[in-house]
Design an enzyme around this catalytic site. Structure first.
Site, PDB file in Angstrom:
ATOM      1  N   THR A 119       0.817  -1.206   0.000  1.00 55.02           N
ATOM      2  CA  THR A 119       0.000   0.000   0.000  1.00 55.02           C
ATOM      3  C   THR A 119       0.854   1.261   0.000  1.00 55.02           C
ATOM      4  O   THR A 119       1.972   1.268   0.530  1.00 55.02           O
ATOM      5  CB  THR A 119      -0.906   0.018   1.246  1.00 55.02           C
ATOM      6  OG1 THR A 119      -1.556   1.287   1.357  1.00 55.02           O
ATOM      7  CG2 THR A 119      -0.110  -0.191   2.518  1.00 55.02           C
ATOM      8  N   TYR A 143      -1.994   0.398  10.351  1.00 56.60           N
ATOM      9  CA  TYR A 143      -2.186  -0.351   9.103  1.00 56.60           C
ATOM     10  C   TYR A 143      -0.950  -0.234   8.220  1.00 56.60           C
ATOM     11  O   TYR A 143      -0.413  -1.237   7.734  1.00 56.60           O
ATOM     12  CB  TYR A 143      -3.426   0.166   8.367  1.00 56.60           C
ATOM     13  CG  TYR A 143      -3.491  -0.278   6.924  1.00 56.60           C
ATOM     14  CD1 TYR A 143      -3.644  -1.619   6.597  1.00 56.60           C
ATOM     15  CD2 TYR A 143      -3.385   0.655   5.875  1.00 56.60           C
ATOM     16  CE1 TYR A 143      -3.688  -2.030   5.263  1.00 56.60           C
ATOM     17  CE2 TYR A 143      -3.433   0.241   4.552  1.00 56.60           C
ATOM     18  CZ  TYR A 143      -3.589  -1.095   4.256  1.00 56.60           C
ATOM     19  OH  TYR A 143      -3.634  -1.501   2.946  1.00 56.60           O
TER      20      TYR A 143
END
Length: 334
Positions: A119, A143
């Site tokens: 990501t 995250y």
């Protein structure tokens, strides 16, 4: 001739299921491994579903032993940034411990090639944009930290055990299957385009614009939206690179062009023909004004080209799916 098998963790999710469809069209047999906590059995249509948890090392080894995949594509993860701040322990357990379990199962069963779903959150608040892969990794939420840790794990396993990997750092995955077979169905939903389309459908009363005084052309945040089909094709290219003996690599995957929140809303109004009421809300802490990918490395190393890059196409494909899903949800939809 027997089709080569690819194990796809998280293969019942938005991106994983689209990649399974792409793999099947390219002559592979995708085996989806998913606990269905965020995915759906109805999205698994191009190969078998093995229901299981990443942290179940014995279960993973059994699946690897029975299916003998040529490689693994690893999508399974918790992804909601706000939840990661509220409950980081769950994210470290699922994302990091689960990935370690997967890597150990692969090592035990002699599977050496892995494509990893990473990501842009690993960059945090990058010093400049477009974002290149050589920028420092400074994630600002749990995250993003979990994805950075997994990237480090892959490098260490490569050095020590001969793992070969493709790490693909996504920006904003969006759009939908052009045939509306599958699409984005998160619950709860946190992504801008499906939220805006739910307003157009009347499912939500309005869309919130978080701040309008950023240093951007219209004052709202600019983000990079990549069509899920273009994303899926990049995974196929990375897989072929590894299976052909190519070196490990890490690349950004984005559109390479940014669109503001107001642009997305206006595009949704134009594509759907429906009003999309919007309200101004306070800016969210930590939102960078502009976040756009530099994808030159993916183009050079994978030969990747986008086919559905236009924002109108991305929104139209998402709209086609969203209408179908809201009108007639599949039986196991949550």
């Amino acid at each position: 001739m027997t089709k080569p098998t690819i194990l796809v963790t998280g293969g019942a999710g938005f991106i994983g299921s689209q990649v399974c469809k792409t793999l099947a069209a390219a002559g592979f047999l995708p085996v989806a491994y998913d606990n269905l906590s965020n995915g759906y059995a109805w999205a698994v249509r191009w190969g078998p579903l093995e229901r299981g948890d990443l942290r179940d090392g014995a279960g993973l080894r059994d699946v690897l032993r029975r299916h003998r995949p040529a490689a693994v594509m690893h999508f399974a993860a918790l992804i909601e940034v706000g939840e990661s701040v509220r409950d980081p322990a769950r994210f470290y357990d699922t994302n990091v411990a689960g990935s370690l379990s997967l890597l150990e199962a692969m090592r035990a069963e002699g599977v050496d090639d892995l494509i990893f779903s990473s990501t842009a959150a690993v960059y945090g608040m990058p010093a400049h944009t477009p974002v290149v892969e050589t920028l420092p990794l400074r994630p600002i939420n749990p995250y993003g930290v979990t994805k950075m840790v997994i990237e480090s794990m892959l490098a260490d396993y490569a050095a020590a055990y001969g793992l070969r990997f493709g790490t693909l750092r996504y920006f904003n995955a969006a759009g939908g299957d052009p045939e509306a077979d599958i699409g984005e169905a998160h619950d709860p939903e946190s992504h801008l385009i499906p939220l805006v389309l739910d307003v157009a459908l009347g499912v939500r009363p309005e869309i919130a614009i978080f701040g309008d005084d950023y240093p951007t052309p219209d004052g709202t945040c600019v983000r990079d939206y990549i069509h899920v089909c273009d994303l899926a094709r990049a995974h196929l290219l990375a897989l072929r690179r590894l299976l052909d003996g190519g070196e490990s690599l890490t690349v950004n995957l984005g559109n390479g062009a940014g669109h503001s929140v107001r642009e997305v809303i206006e595009t949704a109004r134009r594509v759907t023909g429906h009003p999309v009421p919007a309200r101004l809300a306070p800016p969210r802490p930590g939102d960078p004004p502009v976040l756009v990918a530099d994808c030159a490395r993916a183009v050079a190393d994978l030969g990747w080209r986008q086919e559905r890059a236009a924002l109108d196409v991305i929104v139209a494909d998402a709209w086609r799916w969203r209408q179908r899903w809201r009108a007639s949800p599949p039986v196991d939809a949550r």
